[in-house]
Write a protein that holds these residues in place. Structure first.
Motif, PDB file in Angstrom:
ATOM      1  N   TRP A 167       0.814  -1.213   0.000  1.00 46.06           N
ATOM      2  CA  TRP A 167       0.000   0.000   0.000  1.00 46.06           C
ATOM      3  C   TRP A 167       0.851   1.268   0.000  1.00 46.06           C
ATOM      4  N   ARG A 168       2.041   1.223   0.602  1.00 45.30           N
ATOM      5  CA  ARG A 168       2.899   2.418   0.632  1.00 45.30           C
ATOM      6  C   ARG A 168       3.349   2.799  -0.777  1.00 45.30           C
ATOM      7  N   LYS A 169       3.682   1.812  -1.574  1.00 51.15           N
ATOM      8  CA  LYS A 169       4.081   2.097  -2.950  1.00 51.15           C
ATOM      9  C   LYS A 169       2.905   2.678  -3.723  1.00 51.15           C
ATOM     10  N   ASP A 170       1.717   2.137  -3.507  1.00 55.24           N
ATOM     11  CA  ASP A 170       0.517   2.650  -4.178  1.00 55.24           C
ATOM     12  C   ASP A 170       0.276   4.115  -3.818  1.00 55.24           C
ATOM     13  N   LYS A 171       0.354   4.438  -2.524  1.00 57.61           N
ATOM     14  CA  LYS A 171       0.134   5.826  -2.074  1.00 57.61           C
ATOM     15  C   LYS A 171       1.227   6.740  -2.625  1.00 57.61           C
ATOM     16  N   LEU A 172       2.469   6.284  -2.556  1.00 58.82           N
ATOM     17  CA  LEU A 172       3.579   7.092  -3.047  1.00 58.82           C
ATOM     18  C   LEU A 172       3.425   7.377  -4.536  1.00 58.82           C
ATOM     19  N   LEU A 173       3.049   6.372  -5.318  1.00 62.36           N
ATOM     20  CA  LEU A 173       2.860   6.580  -6.757  1.00 62.36           C
ATOM     21  C   LEU A 173       1.708   7.530  -7.046  1.00 62.36           C
ATOM     22  N   GLU A 174       0.664   7.490  -6.212  1.00 67.63           N
ATOM     23  CA  GLU A 174      -0.462   8.399  -6.392  1.00 67.63           C
ATOM     24  C   GLU A 174      -0.036   9.844  -6.122  1.00 67.63           C
ATOM     25  N   VAL A 175       0.722  10.068  -5.054  1.00 68.23           N
ATOM     26  CA  VAL A 175       1.210  11.417  -4.738  1.00 68.23           C
ATOM     27  C   VAL A 175       2.202  11.875  -5.805  1.00 68.23           C
ATOM     28  N   ARG A 176       3.062  10.990  -6.243  1.00 67.25           N
ATOM     29  CA  ARG A 176       4.033  11.298  -7.303  1.00 67.25           C
ATOM     30  C   ARG A 176       3.312  11.761  -8.569  1.00 67.25           C
ATOM     31  N   ARG A 177       2.244  11.061  -8.923  1.00 70.73           N
ATOM     32  CA  ARG A 177       1.466  11.443 -10.102  1.00 70.73           C
ATOM     33  C   ARG A 177       0.901  12.857  -9.948  1.00 70.73           C
ATOM     34  N   LEU A 178       0.399  13.189  -8.767  1.00 73.49           N
ATOM     35  CA  LEU A 178      -0.148  14.524  -8.531  1.00 73.49           C
ATOM     36  C   LEU A 178       0.929  15.594  -8.636  1.00 73.49           C
ATOM     37  N   ILE A 179       2.099  15.317  -8.086  1.00 75.00           N
ATOM     38  CA  ILE A 179       3.204  16.272  -8.170  1.00 75.00           C
ATOM     39  C   ILE A 179       3.584  16.503  -9.624  1.00 75.00           C
ATOM     40  N   MET A 180       3.730  15.435 -10.392  1.00 76.72           N
ATOM     41  CA  MET A 180       4.145  15.556 -11.787  1.00 76.72           C
ATOM     42  C   MET A 180       3.050  16.202 -12.648  1.00 76.72           C
ATOM     43  N   GLN A 181       1.807  15.979 -12.279  1.00 75.20           N
ATOM     44  CA  GLN A 181       0.690  16.571 -13.010  1.00 75.20           C
ATOM     45  C   GLN A 181       0.654  18.091 -12.783  1.00 75.20           C
ATOM     46  N   HIS A 182       0.839  18.524 -11.557  1.00 75.09           N
ATOM     47  CA  HIS A 182       0.742  19.950 -11.234  1.00 75.09           C
ATOM     48  C   HIS A 182       2.054  20.701 -11.437  1.00 75.09           C
ATOM     49  N   GLY A 183       3.159  19.988 -11.450  1.00 79.66           N
ATOM     50  CA  GLY A 183       4.462  20.624 -11.651  1.00 79.66           C
ATOM     51  C   GLY A 183       5.283  19.909 -12.699  1.00 79.66           C
ATOM     52  N   PRO A 184       4.816  19.910 -13.943  1.00 79.97           N
ATOM     53  CA  PRO A 184       5.532  19.148 -14.972  1.00 79.97           C
ATOM     54  C   PRO A 184       6.967  19.626 -15.200  1.00 79.97           C
ATOM     55  N   GLU A 185       7.264  20.851 -14.816  1.00 80.27           N
ATOM     56  CA  GLU A 185       8.626  21.369 -14.985  1.00 80.27           C
ATOM     57  C   GLU A 185       9.567  20.942 -13.861  1.00 80.27           C
ATOM     58  N   LEU A 186       9.035  20.338 -12.826  1.00 81.77           N
ATOM     59  CA  LEU A 186       9.870  19.885 -11.710  1.00 81.77           C
ATOM     60  C   LEU A 186      10.634  18.631 -12.116  1.00 81.77           C
ATOM     61  N   GLU A 187      11.902  18.604 -11.782  1.00 89.19           N
ATOM     62  CA  GLU A 187      12.751  17.452 -12.099  1.00 89.19           C
ATOM     63  C   GLU A 187      12.735  16.487 -10.920  1.00 89.19           C
ATOM     64  N   GLU A 188      12.552  15.223 -11.219  1.00 88.07           N
ATOM     65  CA  GLU A 188      12.565  14.192 -10.187  1.00 88.07           C
ATOM     66  C   GLU A 188      13.995  13.690 -10.024  1.00 88.07           C
ATOM     67  N   SER A 189      14.455  13.649  -8.774  1.00 87.65           N
ATOM     68  CA  SER A 189      15.808  13.186  -8.492  1.00 87.65           C
ATOM     69  C   SER A 189      15.828  12.511  -7.121  1.00 87.65           C
ATOM     70  N   ILE A 190      16.991  12.097  -6.703  1.00 85.47           N
ATOM     71  CA  ILE A 190      17.177  11.526  -5.369  1.00 85.47           C
ATOM     72  C   ILE A 190      18.038  12.494  -4.567  1.00 85.47           C
ATOM     73  N   LYS A 191      17.521  12.915  -3.419  1.00 80.26           N
ATOM     74  CA  LYS A 191      18.278  13.738  -2.474  1.00 80.26           C
ATOM     75  C   LYS A 191      17.937  13.236  -1.086  1.00 80.26           C
ATOM     76  N   TYR A 192      18.935  13.155  -0.246  1.00 79.37           N
ATOM     77  CA  TYR A 192      18.735  12.671   1.124  1.00 79.37           C
ATOM     78  C   TYR A 192      18.057  11.300   1.142  1.00 79.37           C
ATOM     79  N   LYS A 193      18.383  10.469   0.154  1.00 78.49           N
ATOM     80  CA  LYS A 193      17.894   9.090   0.043  1.00 78.49           C
ATOM     81  C   LYS A 193      16.380   8.992  -0.126  1.00 78.49           C
ATOM     82  N   MET A 194      15.775  10.022  -0.739  1.00 77.24           N
ATOM     83  CA  MET A 194      14.345   9.994  -1.040  1.00 77.24           C
ATOM     84  C   MET A 194      14.102  10.726  -2.351  1.00 77.24           C
TER      85      MET A 194
END
Length: 130
Positions: free
Chosen positions: A19-46
């Motif tokens: 369920w954690r992966k499901d929730k995380l992917l749902e939030v990730r989708r919302l972030i990418m939908q509302h901020g398409p110019e934001l770059e996804e990366s790894i910082k501080y191991k997240m």
């Protein structure tokens, strides 16, 4: 939890299929939908979302919840009402298994956070929300 990974793809592959992966992917989708110019990366191991000017969000799967880090929640108008079903800290939204994200104000909150970031509304002493 910390994940010793080098890329967002590796982070997502490392997560257990629960369920954690499901929730995380749902939030990730919302972030990418509302901020398409934001770059996804790894910082501080997240997962981190931002640009060269700074980060707007960080996202991580913990043992009992998914954490969305946003800097200072109170910077977002009506944040307490939008985030009512969530356990929150000054800059952290904890998303538990029992919460149906689609029936909350989280998407509106994320949209407002991205709009504030775009307008240059950073917290004290920082360039971005996170």
């Amino acid at each position: 939890m910390q994940y010793d990974v080098k890329s967002p793809e590796e982070y997502l592959e490392t997560l257990e299929n629960d369920w954690r992966k499901d929730k995380l992917l749902e939030v990730r989708r919302l972030i990418m939908q509302h901020g398409p110019e934001l770059e996804e990366s790894i910082k501080y191991k997240m997962l981190s979302y931002g640009t060269e000017q700074g980060d707007v969000f960080a996202l991580n799967a913990q043992k009992g919840y998914v954490s969305l880090y946003v800097g200072n929640i109170s910077k977002i108008p009506n944040a307490s009402a939008l985030l009512k079903p969530f356990n929150t800290g000054k800059g952290c939204i904890r998303i538990r298994k029992s919460i149906d994200i689609s029936s909350t104000g989280l998407e509106e909150f994320i949209g407002a956070a991205v709009a504030l970031w775009r307008s240059g509304g950073a917290p004290e002493g920082g360039v971005s929300l996170c």
